[in-house]
Design a protein around this motif. Structure first.
Motif, PDB file in Angstrom:
ATOM      1  N   SER A 162       0.823  -1.200   0.000  1.00  0.00           N
ATOM      2  CA  SER A 162       0.000   0.000   0.000  1.00  0.00           C
ATOM      3  C   SER A 162       0.862   1.257   0.000  1.00  0.00           C
ATOM      4  CB  SER A 162      -0.918  -0.007   1.222  1.00  0.00           C
ATOM      5  OG  SER A 162      -1.582   1.217   1.364  1.00  0.00           O
ATOM      6  N   LYS A 163       1.898   1.270   0.848  1.00  0.00           N
ATOM      7  CA  LYS A 163       2.745   2.451   0.962  1.00  0.00           C
ATOM      8  C   LYS A 163       3.496   2.707  -0.341  1.00  0.00           C
ATOM      9  CE  LYS A 163       6.444   4.479   3.745  1.00  0.00           C
ATOM     10  NZ  LYS A 163       7.366   4.283   4.898  1.00  0.00           N
ATOM     11  N   MET A 164       4.120   1.674  -0.906  1.00  0.00           N
ATOM     12  CA  MET A 164       4.905   1.845  -2.127  1.00  0.00           C
ATOM     13  C   MET A 164       4.021   2.261  -3.301  1.00  0.00           C
ATOM     14  SD  MET A 164       7.813   1.799  -3.655  1.00  0.00           S
ATOM     15  CE  MET A 164       8.913   0.914  -2.522  1.00  0.00           C
ATOM     16  N   PHE A 165       2.906   1.571  -3.476  1.00  0.00           N
ATOM     17  CA  PHE A 165       1.994   1.868  -4.580  1.00  0.00           C
ATOM     18  C   PHE A 165       1.473   3.304  -4.468  1.00  0.00           C
ATOM     19  CE2 PHE A 165      -2.195   0.580  -6.814  1.00  0.00           C
ATOM     20  CZ  PHE A 165      -1.668   0.926  -8.054  1.00  0.00           C
ATOM     21  N   GLY A 166       1.080   3.683  -3.259  1.00  0.00           N
ATOM     22  CA  GLY A 166       0.553   5.027  -3.055  1.00  0.00           C
ATOM     23  C   GLY A 166       1.588   6.103  -3.313  1.00  0.00           C
ATOM     24  N   GLU A 167       2.821   5.908  -2.845  1.00  0.00           N
ATOM     25  CA  GLU A 167       3.870   6.911  -3.043  1.00  0.00           C
ATOM     26  C   GLU A 167       4.223   7.059  -4.519  1.00  0.00           C
ATOM     27  OE1 GLU A 167       5.128   9.026  -0.934  1.00  0.00           O
ATOM     28  OE2 GLU A 167       3.875   8.242   0.682  1.00  0.00           O
ATOM     29  N   ILE A 168       4.239   5.954  -5.241  1.00  0.00           N
ATOM     30  CA  ILE A 168       4.545   6.016  -6.674  1.00  0.00           C
ATOM     31  C   ILE A 168       3.460   6.797  -7.408  1.00  0.00           C
ATOM     32  CG2 ILE A 168       4.680   4.640  -8.799  1.00  0.00           C
ATOM     33  CD1 ILE A 168       6.113   2.483  -7.164  1.00  0.00           C
ATOM     34  N   VAL A 169       2.200   6.429  -7.191  1.00  0.00           N
ATOM     35  CA  VAL A 169       1.099   7.093  -7.888  1.00  0.00           C
ATOM     36  C   VAL A 169       1.054   8.578  -7.527  1.00  0.00           C
ATOM     37  CG1 VAL A 169      -1.407   7.187  -8.165  1.00  0.00           C
ATOM     38  CG2 VAL A 169      -0.242   4.974  -8.086  1.00  0.00           C
ATOM     39  N   ARG A 170       1.333   8.910  -6.279  1.00  0.00           N
ATOM     40  CA  ARG A 170       1.289  10.304  -5.821  1.00  0.00           C
ATOM     41  C   ARG A 170       2.266  11.181  -6.596  1.00  0.00           C
ATOM     42  NH1 ARG A 170       1.562   9.116  -1.034  1.00  0.00           N
ATOM     43  NH2 ARG A 170      -0.664   9.289  -0.588  1.00  0.00           N
ATOM     44  N   ARG A 171       3.376  10.610  -7.031  1.00  0.00           N
ATOM     45  CA  ARG A 171       4.417  11.395  -7.701  1.00  0.00           C
ATOM     46  C   ARG A 171       4.369  11.306  -9.228  1.00  0.00           C
ATOM     47  NH1 ARG A 171       5.862  10.305  -2.710  1.00  0.00           N
ATOM     48  NH2 ARG A 171       7.332  11.652  -1.592  1.00  0.00           N
ATOM     49  N   LEU A 172       3.373  10.644  -9.765  1.00  0.00           N
ATOM     50  CA  LEU A 172       3.245  10.539 -11.220  1.00  0.00           C
ATOM     51  C   LEU A 172       2.615  11.798 -11.801  1.00  0.00           C
ATOM     52  CD1 LEU A 172       1.989   6.836 -11.593  1.00  0.00           C
ATOM     53  CD2 LEU A 172       4.285   7.720 -12.096  1.00  0.00           C
ATOM     54  N   PRO A 173       2.808  12.035 -13.104  1.00  0.00           N
ATOM     55  CA  PRO A 173       2.158  13.172 -13.766  1.00  0.00           C
ATOM     56  C   PRO A 173       0.635  13.058 -13.694  1.00  0.00           C
ATOM     57  CG  PRO A 173       3.882  12.231 -15.163  1.00  0.00           C
ATOM     58  CD  PRO A 173       3.691  11.287 -14.015  1.00  0.00           C
ATOM     59  N   ASP A 174      -0.040  14.199 -13.839  1.00  0.00           N
ATOM     60  CA  ASP A 174      -1.492  14.237 -13.709  1.00  0.00           C
ATOM     61  C   ASP A 174      -2.165  13.820 -15.017  1.00  0.00           C
ATOM     62  OD1 ASP A 174      -3.900  14.633 -12.438  1.00  0.00           O
ATOM     63  OD2 ASP A 174      -4.013  16.753 -12.984  1.00  0.00           O
ATOM     64  N   GLY A 181       2.969   8.687 -18.531  1.00  0.00           N
ATOM     65  CA  GLY A 181       3.845   9.603 -19.253  1.00  0.00           C
ATOM     66  C   GLY A 181       5.127   8.891 -19.656  1.00  0.00           C
ATOM     67  N   LYS A 182       6.260   9.445 -19.263  1.00  0.00           N
ATOM     68  CA  LYS A 182       7.558   8.841 -19.571  1.00  0.00           C
ATOM     69  C   LYS A 182       8.094   8.002 -18.407  1.00  0.00           C
ATOM     70  CE  LYS A 182       8.775  12.639 -22.701  1.00  0.00           C
ATOM     71  NZ  LYS A 182       9.756  13.724 -22.994  1.00  0.00           N
ATOM     72  N   SER A 183       7.309   7.864 -17.352  1.00  0.00           N
ATOM     73  CA  SER A 183       7.754   7.124 -16.171  1.00  0.00           C
ATOM     74  C   SER A 183       7.267   5.675 -16.215  1.00  0.00           C
ATOM     75  CB  SER A 183       7.223   7.780 -14.895  1.00  0.00           C
ATOM     76  OG  SER A 183       7.651   9.127 -14.790  1.00  0.00           O
ATOM     77  N   GLU A 184       8.113   4.785 -15.708  1.00  0.00           N
ATOM     78  CA  GLU A 184       7.751   3.379 -15.627  1.00  0.00           C
ATOM     79  C   GLU A 184       8.359   2.765 -14.371  1.00  0.00           C
ATOM     80  OE1 GLU A 184       8.552  -0.845 -17.997  1.00  0.00           O
ATOM     81  OE2 GLU A 184       8.311   1.023 -19.152  1.00  0.00           O
ATOM     82  N   PHE A 185       7.539   2.031 -13.609  1.00  0.00           N
ATOM     83  CA  PHE A 185       7.997   1.335 -12.406  1.00  0.00           C
ATOM     84  C   PHE A 185       7.648  -0.137 -12.530  1.00  0.00           C
ATOM     85  CE2 PHE A 185       7.582   5.668 -10.900  1.00  0.00           C
ATOM     86  CZ  PHE A 185       8.571   5.816  -9.950  1.00  0.00           C
ATOM     87  N   ASN A 186       8.533  -0.974 -11.987  1.00  0.00           N
ATOM     88  CA  ASN A 186       8.249  -2.403 -11.839  1.00  0.00           C
ATOM     89  C   ASN A 186       8.435  -2.748 -10.369  1.00  0.00           C
ATOM     90  OD1 ASN A 186       7.977  -3.642 -14.707  1.00  0.00           O
ATOM     91  ND2 ASN A 186       9.756  -2.289 -14.850  1.00  0.00           N
ATOM     92  N   ILE A 187       7.356  -3.162  -9.695  1.00  0.00           N
ATOM     93  CA  ILE A 187       7.452  -3.464  -8.269  1.00  0.00           C
ATOM     94  C   ILE A 187       6.911  -4.858  -7.999  1.00  0.00           C
ATOM     95  CG2 ILE A 187       7.395  -1.072  -7.472  1.00  0.00           C
ATOM     96  CD1 ILE A 187       4.438  -1.349  -6.934  1.00  0.00           C
TER      97      ILE A 187
END
Length: 377
Positions: free
Chosen positions: A72-84, A103-109
């Motif tokens: 929950s913490k990791m997913f939330g922090e990633i989404v919070r910092r993504l472009p709108d 956008g141009k960001s990509e995460f693999n968790i």
């Protein structure tokens, strides 16, 4: 699993359901939220710490169904910092790796299998009623401050009593030193019921409730659980067991001194008096009472600590004998801050009896009771 959701909507969902997620747990799965995407377009997101469960349900742009439990913490922090903009979520269910693109960001968790995630408790309805979300929010605001924080003393008092009698809902809380009651007419069956909801649950429900005068919340009761149903969310909580105190005889206390005061003026005066108490770091400072010397047209408020002394006057309209009485300043301030009325009515009988705070309209929509502190001259 593959779905697309706008960043703002996805973040709102995460922020809501993660209120039911354990910050730290010996079971890593309880630090996760569960995502369940159905091929027919239904998205379910759930947080569950075994005491409270918050679940979101709505349609989404889903191209492939699937399930995963993700931090929950990791997913939330990633989404919070993504472009709108739109967020794409893709899960490889062979290794439970979630790919998040925006956008141009990509995460693999790395996620966990959802198989071990605790199921939402089944609520077998024995009673159901509804009221406006704004009304429930007001009732919680007026009572939550006096929920007991001491689980060892009497665990049931760490919750709020919900009691329905003849279509009127009363929410009652007490910590042994003060009592809060708020009442509201509800849409309910004719039979009566009472149950106790944990205070921690009510604090989270308060954050989900909206001030909208039109939106309602349905409350469904079973033997051991309660479910609060909102537009897209439902909150399921266990109920506290045990016998709540019999508070009704307290309300029958005869009073002979009545004071009408401006809520803001009395609150501001108490806040000024509390400056000396809050600034004094000695262990005895918190036990120093504020003295209320009640006369016909004024209340003289005094307080003396090792830091100094304060004297203040609040203009009031009083009837009955003069009275000098002491209180824990924090208990008085908590009650006054919960009042939404510009003016309040205070009732007393003697220096050793409780103070009652009510609406000056004469109705019983809310009542606050506070025990006094013994004064030593």
């Amino acid at each position: 699993m593959k779905f697309v959701c706008h960043k703002g909507q996805l973040l709102k969902i995460i922020n809501t359901v993660q209120k039911a997620v354990s910050a730290k747990s010996i079971m890593p799965i309880l630090e996760c939220i569960k995502l369940d995407a159905s091929a027919n377009g239904a998205l379910t997101v759930c947080g569950n710490n075994l005491d409270i469960c918050i679940e979101y349900n709505d349609n989404a742009n889903i191209s492939e169904g699937g399930q995963i439990a993700i931090s929950s913490k990791m997913f939330g922090e990633i989404v919070r910092r993504l472009p709108d903009t739109d967020v794409s979520v893709n899960v490889n269910e062979e290794n439970n790796v979630m790919t998040i693109k925006c956008g141009k960001s990509e995460f693999n968790i790395q996620g966990l299998s959802s198989i071990e995630y605790p199921a939402v408790p089944e609520v077998k309805e024995i009673y159901k009623f509804s009221l406006k979300q704004s009304a429930l929010k007001k009732m919680i605001r007026k009572t939550i401050f006096s929920v007991s924080q001491n689980e060892a003393r009497k665990p049931v008092l760490t919750g709020a009593l919900f009691e329905i009698e003849t279509g009127v809902l009363s929410i009652v809380t007490t910590d042994g030193y003060r009592l809060s009651i708020c009442k509201e007419t509800v849409n309910s069956p004719l039979n009566n019921i009472k149950f106790v909801v944990p205070g921690l649950t009510l604090r989270e429900i308060f954050k989900v409730l909206e001030d909208d005068e039109e939106k309602e919340v349905n409350i469904i009761i079973s033997d051991r659980h309660a479910m609060f149903e909102f537009e897209n969310y439902k909150v399921v909580t266990r109920l506290l067991e045990g016998e709540f105190i019999n508070y009704k005889p307290v309300l029958m206390t005869p009073n002979s001194i009545f004071v009408n005061a401006k809520t803001a003026e009395l609150s501001e005066s108490l806040e000024r008096a509390s400056l000396l108490i809050n600034d004094d770091i000695s262990s005895k400072a918190e036990k120093v009472p504020v003295r209320l010397n009640i006369k016909t047209d004024k209340i003289e408020i005094t307080c003396m600590t090792g830091k100094g002394k304060v004297y203040d006057i609040v203009d009031v309209k009083a009837s009955g004998d003069d009275l000098e009485i002491g209180f824990n300043h924090r208990y008085l301030l908590d009650a006054l801050r919960a009042c939404e009325e510009d003016e309040i009515k205070l009732e007393f009988s003697n220096p050793r009896s409780s103070c009652f705070i009510r609406s000056p309209k004469g109705d019983d929509s809310f009542t606050f009771m506070i025990l006094p502190v013994r004064l030593y001259n």
